[in-house]
Design a protein around this motif. Structure first.
Motif, PDB file in Angstrom:
ATOM      1  N   TRP A  46     -41.317  17.559  70.311  1.00  0.00           N
ATOM      2  CA  TRP A  46     -41.809  17.473  71.692  1.00  0.00           C
ATOM      3  C   TRP A  46     -43.261  16.989  71.673  1.00  0.00           C
ATOM      4  CZ3 TRP A  46     -45.760  19.465  74.553  1.00  0.00           C
ATOM      5  CH2 TRP A  46     -45.682  19.297  75.938  1.00  0.00           C
ATOM      6  N   GLY A  47     -44.078  17.559  70.780  1.00  0.00           N
ATOM      7  CA  GLY A  47     -45.476  17.153  70.670  1.00  0.00           C
ATOM      8  C   GLY A  47     -45.625  15.700  70.248  1.00  0.00           C
ATOM      9  N   GLU A  48     -44.810  15.273  69.294  1.00  0.00           N
ATOM     10  CA  GLU A  48     -44.856  13.872  68.859  1.00  0.00           C
ATOM     11  C   GLU A  48     -44.573  12.936  70.036  1.00  0.00           C
ATOM     12  OE1 GLU A  48     -43.288  14.399  64.247  1.00  0.00           O
ATOM     13  OE2 GLU A  48     -41.837  13.980  65.829  1.00  0.00           O
ATOM     14  N   HIS A  49     -43.610  13.320  70.856  1.00  0.00           N
ATOM     15  CA  HIS A  49     -43.179  12.469  71.968  1.00  0.00           C
ATOM     16  C   HIS A  49     -44.174  12.472  73.134  1.00  0.00           C
ATOM     17  CE1 HIS A  49     -40.292  10.297  74.459  1.00  0.00           C
ATOM     18  NE2 HIS A  49     -40.501  11.187  75.414  1.00  0.00           N
ATOM     19  N   HIS A  50     -44.780  13.615  73.412  1.00  0.00           N
ATOM     20  CA  HIS A  50     -45.574  13.753  74.629  1.00  0.00           C
ATOM     21  C   HIS A  50     -47.085  13.846  74.433  1.00  0.00           C
ATOM     22  CE1 HIS A  50     -42.095  14.154  77.223  1.00  0.00           C
ATOM     23  NE2 HIS A  50     -41.581  15.002  76.354  1.00  0.00           N
ATOM     24  N   LEU A  51     -47.563  14.106  73.225  1.00  0.00           N
ATOM     25  CA  LEU A  51     -48.984  14.392  73.056  1.00  0.00           C
ATOM     26  C   LEU A  51     -49.733  13.390  72.176  1.00  0.00           C
ATOM     27  CD1 LEU A  51     -48.685  18.275  72.665  1.00  0.00           C
ATOM     28  CD2 LEU A  51     -49.105  16.942  74.749  1.00  0.00           C
ATOM     29  N   TYR A  52     -49.064  12.355  71.720  1.00  0.00           N
ATOM     30  CA  TYR A  52     -49.699  11.328  70.903  1.00  0.00           C
ATOM     31  C   TYR A  52     -49.461   9.967  71.522  1.00  0.00           C
ATOM     32  CZ  TYR A  52     -50.337  14.727  67.176  1.00  0.00           C
ATOM     33  OH  TYR A  52     -50.728  15.816  66.466  1.00  0.00           O
ATOM     34  N   VAL A  53     -50.460   9.117  71.419  1.00  0.00           N
ATOM     35  CA  VAL A  53     -50.264   7.738  71.864  1.00  0.00           C
ATOM     36  C   VAL A  53     -49.699   6.937  70.700  1.00  0.00           C
ATOM     37  CG1 VAL A  53     -52.079   7.845  73.613  1.00  0.00           C
ATOM     38  CG2 VAL A  53     -52.641   7.071  71.307  1.00  0.00           C
ATOM     39  N   LYS A  54     -49.053   5.851  71.023  1.00  0.00           N
ATOM     40  CA  LYS A  54     -48.435   5.017  69.993  1.00  0.00           C
ATOM     41  C   LYS A  54     -49.477   4.612  68.947  1.00  0.00           C
ATOM     42  CE  LYS A  54     -45.468   1.090  69.295  1.00  0.00           C
ATOM     43  NZ  LYS A  54     -44.548   0.146  69.890  1.00  0.00           N
ATOM     44  N   GLY A  55     -49.136   4.827  67.673  1.00  0.00           N
ATOM     45  CA  GLY A  55     -50.005   4.455  66.565  1.00  0.00           C
ATOM     46  C   GLY A  55     -51.051   5.500  66.206  1.00  0.00           C
ATOM     47  N   GLU A  56     -51.159   6.574  66.983  1.00  0.00           N
ATOM     48  CA  GLU A  56     -52.137   7.615  66.676  1.00  0.00           C
ATOM     49  C   GLU A  56     -51.711   8.372  65.414  1.00  0.00           C
ATOM     50  OE1 GLU A  56     -54.291  11.470  68.779  1.00  0.00           O
ATOM     51  OE2 GLU A  56     -52.752  10.371  69.886  1.00  0.00           O
ATOM     52  N   ALA A  57     -52.674   8.639  64.545  1.00  0.00           N
ATOM     53  CA  ALA A  57     -52.388   9.334  63.288  1.00  0.00           C
ATOM     54  C   ALA A  57     -51.913  10.761  63.562  1.00  0.00           C
ATOM     55  CB  ALA A  57     -53.637   9.364  62.417  1.00  0.00           C
ATOM     56  N   ARG A  58     -50.903  11.179  62.806  1.00  0.00           N
ATOM     57  CA  ARG A  58     -50.374  12.543  62.901  1.00  0.00           C
ATOM     58  C   ARG A  58     -49.546  12.805  61.650  1.00  0.00           C
ATOM     59  NH1 ARG A  58     -45.056  11.906  63.814  1.00  0.00           N
ATOM     60  NH2 ARG A  58     -44.378  10.118  65.030  1.00  0.00           N
ATOM     61  N   SER A  59     -49.329  14.076  61.382  1.00  0.00           N
ATOM     62  CA  SER A  59     -48.440  14.413  60.274  1.00  0.00           C
ATOM     63  C   SER A  59     -47.014  14.057  60.685  1.00  0.00           C
ATOM     64  CB  SER A  59     -48.542  15.904  59.934  1.00  0.00           C
ATOM     65  OG  SER A  59     -48.105  16.694  61.016  1.00  0.00           O
ATOM     66  N   SER A  60     -46.142  13.945  59.713  1.00  0.00           N
ATOM     67  CA  SER A  60     -44.751  13.647  60.032  1.00  0.00           C
ATOM     68  C   SER A  60     -43.837  14.506  59.167  1.00  0.00           C
ATOM     69  CB  SER A  60     -44.440  12.158  59.837  1.00  0.00           C
ATOM     70  OG  SER A  60     -44.719  11.763  58.526  1.00  0.00           O
TER      71      SER A  60
END
Length: 147
Positions: free
Chosen positions: A98-112
């Motif tokens: 849910w966080g990946e889909h709603h809280l990050y903009v495309k291309g923003e760094a995040r864990s996966s």
């Protein structure tokens, strides 16, 4: 029946009583990542010792974690997920997705989250009907306990 009484019959409310605060869920998340010792939780989370101690105790009392002697034979103790705790995996993954889909903009760094053996991303969680098709929220109803 008052609202407080009705909450007794709600599985969501009962679950939140156990893991419904930020620190408890982050401790569970870290346990899935292999963290086991008090000091490791504290360093990774940046949490105050008294709060960490309280949350660990509550998670042990709720049967989400268990205390075991350190696996390396030292005098330390470790906190391990129980079967009940491991059953929270889907919840943690659902929150992550849910966080990946709603809280990050495309291309923003995040864990996966990836499959350990293939390195491929974990598929999106989808609830399915008995026939295998996707189940939508509007296709469900909660049967409330009647007084």
């Amino acid at each position: 029946m008052g609202k407080q009484k009705q909450a007794e019959f709600c599985p969501v409310a009962r679950t939140l009583d156990v893991v419904g605060d930020r620190w408890s869920l982050l401790i569970v998340r870290d346990a899935f990542d292999g963290i086991r010792r008090f000091g490791e939780f504290q360093r990774n989370l940046g949490i105050a010792r008294n709060i960490l101690s309280d949350r660990l105790q509550k998670l042990v009392e709720a049967g989400v974690l268990e205390v075991a002697p350190a696996s390396d034979g030292t005098a330390y103790q470790e906190y391990l997920l129980t079967a009940r705790g491991r059953d929270l995996f889907t919840v943690v993954v659902g929150l992550r997705q849910w966080g990946e889909h709603h809280l990050y903009v495309k291309g923003e760094a995040r864990s996966s989250l990836v499959e350990a053996d293939s390195g491929k991303p974990v598929p999106q969680l989808v609830l399915r009907r008995r026939d295998g098709s996707a189940l939508k929220p509007e296709e469900t109803v909660v049967r409330k306990v009647q007084p």
